[in-house]
Write a protein that holds these residues in place. Sequence first.
Motif, PDB file in Angstrom:
ATOM      1  N   VAL A  36      -0.549  -1.296  -5.881  1.00 28.88           N
ATOM      2  CA  VAL A  36      -1.398  -0.129  -6.131  1.00 28.88           C
ATOM      3  C   VAL A  36      -2.393   0.052  -4.991  1.00 28.88           C
ATOM      4  O   VAL A  36      -2.571   1.161  -4.472  1.00 28.88           O
ATOM      5  N   VAL A  37      -3.018  -1.029  -4.564  1.00 32.42           N
ATOM      6  CA  VAL A  37      -4.007  -0.939  -3.480  1.00 32.42           C
ATOM      7  C   VAL A  37      -3.340  -0.453  -2.195  1.00 32.42           C
ATOM      8  O   VAL A  37      -3.851   0.457  -1.522  1.00 32.42           O
ATOM      9  N   LEU A  38      -2.201  -1.042  -1.839  1.00 28.93           N
ATOM     10  CA  LEU A  38      -1.518  -0.636  -0.607  1.00 28.93           C
ATOM     11  C   LEU A  38      -0.985   0.791  -0.699  1.00 28.93           C
ATOM     12  O   LEU A  38      -1.072   1.555   0.272  1.00 28.93           O
ATOM     13  N   GLY A  39      -0.418   1.163  -1.839  1.00 28.76           N
ATOM     14  CA  GLY A  39       0.121   2.512  -2.009  1.00 28.76           C
ATOM     15  C   GLY A  39      -0.952   3.575  -1.903  1.00 28.76           C
ATOM     16  O   GLY A  39      -0.795   4.577  -1.197  1.00 28.76           O
ATOM     17  N   VAL A  40      -2.069   3.359  -2.586  1.00 29.38           N
ATOM     18  CA  VAL A  40      -3.164   4.338  -2.543  1.00 29.38           C
ATOM     19  C   VAL A  40      -3.808   4.360  -1.160  1.00 29.38           C
ATOM     20  O   VAL A  40      -4.122   5.437  -0.636  1.00 29.38           O
ATOM     21  N   ALA A  41      -3.976   3.193  -0.553  1.00 30.62           N
ATOM     22  CA  ALA A  41      -4.573   3.154   0.789  1.00 30.62           C
ATOM     23  C   ALA A  41      -3.697   3.904   1.797  1.00 30.62           C
ATOM     24  O   ALA A  41      -4.209   4.677   2.619  1.00 30.62           O
ATOM     25  N   PHE A  42      -2.401   3.691   1.737  1.00 30.91           N
ATOM     26  CA  PHE A  42      -1.512   4.399   2.662  1.00 30.91           C
ATOM     27  C   PHE A  42      -1.547   5.904   2.404  1.00 30.91           C
ATOM     28  O   PHE A  42      -1.568   6.702   3.342  1.00 30.91           O
ATOM     29  N   SER A  43      -1.565   6.283   1.141  1.00 29.86           N
ATOM     30  CA  SER A  43      -1.600   7.705   0.817  1.00 29.86           C
ATOM     31  C   SER A  43      -2.902   8.353   1.283  1.00 29.86           C
ATOM     32  O   SER A  43      -2.892   9.479   1.770  1.00 29.86           O
ATOM     33  N   TYR A  44      -4.026   7.635   1.149  1.00 30.52           N
ATOM     34  CA  TYR A  44      -5.292   8.155   1.659  1.00 30.52           C
ATOM     35  C   TYR A  44      -5.250   8.300   3.174  1.00 30.52           C
ATOM     36  O   TYR A  44      -5.766   9.268   3.729  1.00 30.52           O
ATOM     37  N   TRP A  45      -4.658   7.327   3.836  1.00 34.55           N
ATOM     38  CA  TRP A  45      -4.556   7.390   5.291  1.00 34.55           C
ATOM     39  C   TRP A  45      -3.692   8.568   5.720  1.00 34.55           C
ATOM     40  O   TRP A  45      -3.975   9.244   6.703  1.00 34.55           O
ATOM     41  N   GLN A  46      -2.629   8.805   4.957  1.00 34.91           N
ATOM     42  CA  GLN A  46      -1.683   9.850   5.310  1.00 34.91           C
ATOM     43  C   GLN A  46      -2.216  11.249   4.985  1.00 34.91           C
ATOM     44  O   GLN A  46      -2.048  12.175   5.774  1.00 34.91           O
ATOM     45  N   GLN A  47      -2.859  11.404   3.810  1.00 35.48           N
ATOM     46  CA  GLN A  47      -3.224  12.742   3.333  1.00 35.48           C
ATOM     47  C   GLN A  47      -4.720  12.991   3.254  1.00 35.48           C
ATOM     48  O   GLN A  47      -5.141  14.113   2.992  1.00 35.48           O
ATOM     49  N   GLY A  48      -5.522  11.977   3.408  1.00 37.46           N
ATOM     50  CA  GLY A  48      -6.960  12.121   3.183  1.00 37.46           C
ATOM     51  C   GLY A  48      -7.287  11.792   1.732  1.00 37.46           C
ATOM     52  O   GLY A  48      -6.404  11.724   0.887  1.00 37.46           O
ATOM     53  N   ILE A  49      -8.563  11.604   1.456  1.00 33.62           N
ATOM     54  CA  ILE A  49      -8.965  11.217   0.109  1.00 33.62           C
ATOM     55  C   ILE A  49      -9.012  12.449  -0.782  1.00 33.62           C
ATOM     56  O   ILE A  49      -9.795  13.375  -0.550  1.00 33.62           O
ATOM     57  N   SER A  50      -8.141  12.451  -1.782  1.00 31.93           N
ATOM     58  CA  SER A  50      -8.079  13.545  -2.740  1.00 31.93           C
ATOM     59  C   SER A  50      -7.363  13.043  -3.999  1.00 31.93           C
ATOM     60  O   SER A  50      -6.675  12.021  -3.950  1.00 31.93           O
TER      61      SER A  50
END
Length: 82
Positions: A36-50
């Motif tokens: 969960v931590v890695l998935g959300v962190a990668f998604s934030y890096w890719q798309q920004g925090i939203s």
Amino acid sequence: MDFMTDFTPYAGLAVLLYAMRQTKRVPNRYIPIIAVVLGVAFSYWQQGISPSATVEGLKYALLGIGTVAGVKYFLEKKEDGE
């Protein structure tokens, strides 16, 4: 997004989680939390925090965990069948 852009993070996370499971340095109970931590962190890096990035990161984590569990049970079933 096209297929490869959606599939690559999921496949990378699944391979990373499976490698962590095989090394036995990380207890199995922590693997979903790490996913969960890695998935959300990668998604934030890719798309920004939203909120949509959070959902996308959770989707990556769930798909990765499911894949690791599927491979694990498939290999155990194959060993029992021999």
